[in-house]
Scaffold this active site. Structure first.
Site, PDB file in Angstrom:
ATOM      1  N   ASP A  69       0.383  -1.077  -0.541  1.00 62.33           N
ATOM      2  CA  ASP A  69       0.248   0.032  -0.018  1.00 62.33           C
ATOM      3  C   ASP A  69       1.052   0.514   0.154  1.00 62.33           C
ATOM      4  O   ASP A  69       0.718   2.462  -0.093  1.00 62.33           O
ATOM      5  CB  ASP A  69      -0.886  -0.231   0.861  1.00 62.33           C
ATOM      6  CG  ASP A  69      -0.356   0.016   2.427  1.00 62.33           C
ATOM      7  OD1 ASP A  69       1.318  -0.130   2.943  1.00 62.33           O
ATOM      8  OD2 ASP A  69      -0.920  -0.018   3.487  1.00 62.33           O
ATOM      9  N   SER A  70       2.011   1.148  -0.209  1.00 63.04           N
ATOM     10  CA  SER A  70       2.993   1.996   0.131  1.00 63.04           C
ATOM     11  C   SER A  70       2.872   2.314  -1.646  1.00 63.04           C
ATOM     12  O   SER A  70       3.534   3.887  -2.059  1.00 63.04           O
ATOM     13  CB  SER A  70       4.113   1.853  -0.241  1.00 63.04           C
ATOM     14  OG  SER A  70       4.812   0.698  -0.441  1.00 63.04           O
ATOM     15  N   ASP A 122      -1.243  -5.871  -1.040  1.00 61.35           N
ATOM     16  CA  ASP A 122      -1.342  -5.575   0.446  1.00 61.35           C
ATOM     17  C   ASP A 122      -2.883  -4.821   0.676  1.00 61.35           C
ATOM     18  O   ASP A 122      -3.391  -4.087  -0.378  1.00 61.35           O
ATOM     19  CB  ASP A 122      -0.315  -4.367   1.166  1.00 61.35           C
ATOM     20  CG  ASP A 122      -0.024  -4.180   2.086  1.00 61.35           C
ATOM     21  OD1 ASP A 122       0.109  -4.911   3.135  1.00 61.35           O
ATOM     22  OD2 ASP A 122       0.872  -2.661   1.904  1.00 61.35           O
ATOM     23  N   LYS A 157      -1.411  -9.479   2.547  1.00 58.44           N
ATOM     24  CA  LYS A 157      -1.040  -8.745   3.774  1.00 58.44           C
ATOM     25  C   LYS A 157      -1.444  -8.389   4.480  1.00 58.44           C
ATOM     26  O   LYS A 157      -2.093  -7.142   4.527  1.00 58.44           O
ATOM     27  CB  LYS A 157       1.002  -8.571   3.558  1.00 58.44           C
ATOM     28  CG  LYS A 157       1.539  -7.799   4.660  1.00 58.44           C
ATOM     29  CD  LYS A 157       2.729  -7.281   4.416  1.00 58.44           C
ATOM     30  CE  LYS A 157       2.878  -5.746   4.068  1.00 58.44           C
ATOM     31  NZ  LYS A 157       2.339  -4.779   5.136  1.00 58.44           N
ATOM     32  N   GLU A 207      -2.365  -5.393   8.070  1.00 62.73           N
ATOM     33  CA  GLU A 207      -1.482  -4.641   9.493  1.00 62.73           C
ATOM     34  C   GLU A 207      -2.005  -5.638  11.463  1.00 62.73           C
ATOM     35  O   GLU A 207      -3.155  -5.563  10.857  1.00 62.73           O
ATOM     36  CB  GLU A 207      -0.800  -3.576   9.043  1.00 62.73           C
ATOM     37  CG  GLU A 207      -0.126  -3.091   8.348  1.00 62.73           C
ATOM     38  CD  GLU A 207       0.215  -1.824   8.267  1.00 62.73           C
ATOM     39  OE1 GLU A 207      -0.096  -0.599   9.273  1.00 62.73           O
ATOM     40  OE2 GLU A 207       0.882  -1.346   7.196  1.00 62.73           O
ATOM     41  N   GLU A 211       8.427  -4.654  11.162  1.00 61.02           N
ATOM     42  CA  GLU A 211       8.511  -3.237  10.592  1.00 61.02           C
ATOM     43  C   GLU A 211       8.776  -2.380  12.242  1.00 61.02           C
ATOM     44  O   GLU A 211       8.597  -2.036  12.599  1.00 61.02           O
ATOM     45  CB  GLU A 211       7.672  -2.712   9.832  1.00 61.02           C
ATOM     46  CG  GLU A 211       7.567  -1.149   9.635  1.00 61.02           C
ATOM     47  CD  GLU A 211       7.196  -0.741   8.705  1.00 61.02           C
ATOM     48  OE1 GLU A 211       6.382  -1.367   8.088  1.00 61.02           O
ATOM     49  OE2 GLU A 211       7.350   0.005   8.251  1.00 61.02           O
TER      50      GLU A 211
HETATM   51  O1  KIV Z   1       3.573  -0.885   1.839  1.00 59.55           O
HETATM   52  C1  KIV Z   1       4.123  -1.437   1.883  1.00 59.55           C
HETATM   53  O2  KIV Z   1       5.486  -0.925   1.280  1.00 59.55           O
HETATM   54  C2  KIV Z   1       5.032  -2.128   3.061  1.00 59.55           C
HETATM   55  C3  KIV Z   1       6.185  -2.451   3.303  1.00 59.55           C
HETATM   56  C4  KIV Z   1       5.913  -3.599   4.461  1.00 59.55           C
HETATM   57  C5  KIV Z   1       7.182  -3.025   2.464  1.00 59.55           C
HETATM   58  O3  KIV Z   1       4.205  -2.679   3.951  1.00 59.55           O
END
Ligand code: KIV
Length: 261
Positions: A43-44, A82, A111, A113, A179
């Site tokens: 999500d970056s 993500d 993924k 969080e 992280e």
């Molecule tokens: O979105 C992202 O870039 C991340 C990092 C852990 C690489 O979640």
């Protein structure tokens, strides 16, 4: 050779793997040609490719759109989607949206969080056959409530991270991102975890590392976060190339005979 979740899990305790993010076909091709085993459509995306100041504006539709392109660019890598902010606020949301990553974008896993609080969502996804990469420690989607504070600096916080780790492992995550965790604590968590840990700003003691591809390639024009390193300066090359092109057009040197019909 196609990477599988089973094969990826075997990196536990071995030589650490370098993993990257990618957001489109072009960057996924770079990763694929370099042989990266697992590519995260992070999500970056919101900060590195769309110009936002946090990851919060990333939406499911945007993530799916970019994940499809990454999938096409890196057919042999594990592609992890993500889950963006609020896309897994409830277990039902988590299952519906994670399913979109697999069904619409062809991702291999998702993924998300969160530690103890997200264990029910992880368990529900795993029960539906959706591999999950957990993400504990500094959680950028919680920036409004917690900021970007480094984790594990006190014994109490290290213990809290241990509880998060145990919860995501018990819920069935196949790997876990650590992280912004102090290196000693990240190494302890790695020794304790039965699954591979992936460090981001967590020292070299993890089973793998993530680096945001835009940082790795030097695609930005601002200072890098402390956890990131550039191995190339492609933004400078790009600006120089565009400037050279503009100068040649102005001088009527481009297009020349070789580039004309
Ligand atoms: O979105 C992202 O870039 C991340 C990092 C852990 C690489 O979640």
């Amino acid at each position: 050779m196609k990477w599988t979740i089973r094969k990826f899990r075997q990196c536990k305790g071995g030589e650490p793997l370098g993993l990257v993010t990618a957001y489109d076909y072009v960057t996924a091709r770079f990763a694929a040609r370099a042989g990266v085993p697992l590519v995260l459509v992070g999500d970056s995306l919101a900060t590195t490719a769309l110009g936002h100041s946090t990851t919060l504006p990333a939406t499911m539709d945007a993530m799916i759109h970019h994940a499809e392109a990454v999938r096409r660019g890196a057919p042999d890598a594990l592609v992890v989607g993500d889950m963006p902010f609020l896309s897994y606020a409830t277990v039902e949301d988590a299952v519906r949206n994670a399913g979109r990553f697999l069904r619409e974008a062809g991702c291999d896993a998702v993924k998300l969080e969160g530690g103890v609080s997200k264990a029910p969502a992880i368990a529900a996804l795993v029960a539906e056959g959706i591999p999950v990469q957990a993400h504990i420690g500094l959680q950028p989607q919680s920036v409004k409530s917690t900021g970007y504070a480094v984790r594990g600096r006190t014994p109490d916080d290290a213990a809290a991270l241990g509880r998060d780790l145990d919860a995501v492992c018990e819920a069935g995550a196949f790997s876990v991102v650590l992280e912004g965790v102090v290196p000693e604590v990240a190494a302890e968590l790695t020794a304790r975890a039965p699954i591979p840990t992936i460090g981001v700003g967590a020292g070299s003691g993890c089973d793998a590392q993530y680096l945001v591809l835009a940082d790795l390639l030097g695609l930005g024009d601002g200072p890098l976060p402390k956890l990131a390193k550039s191995y190339a300066h492609l933004a400078d090359d790009a600006v120089a190339a565009i400037s050279a092109y503009m100068a040649e057009v102005s001088a009527r040197k481009f297009p020349d005979a070789e580039h004309s019909y």
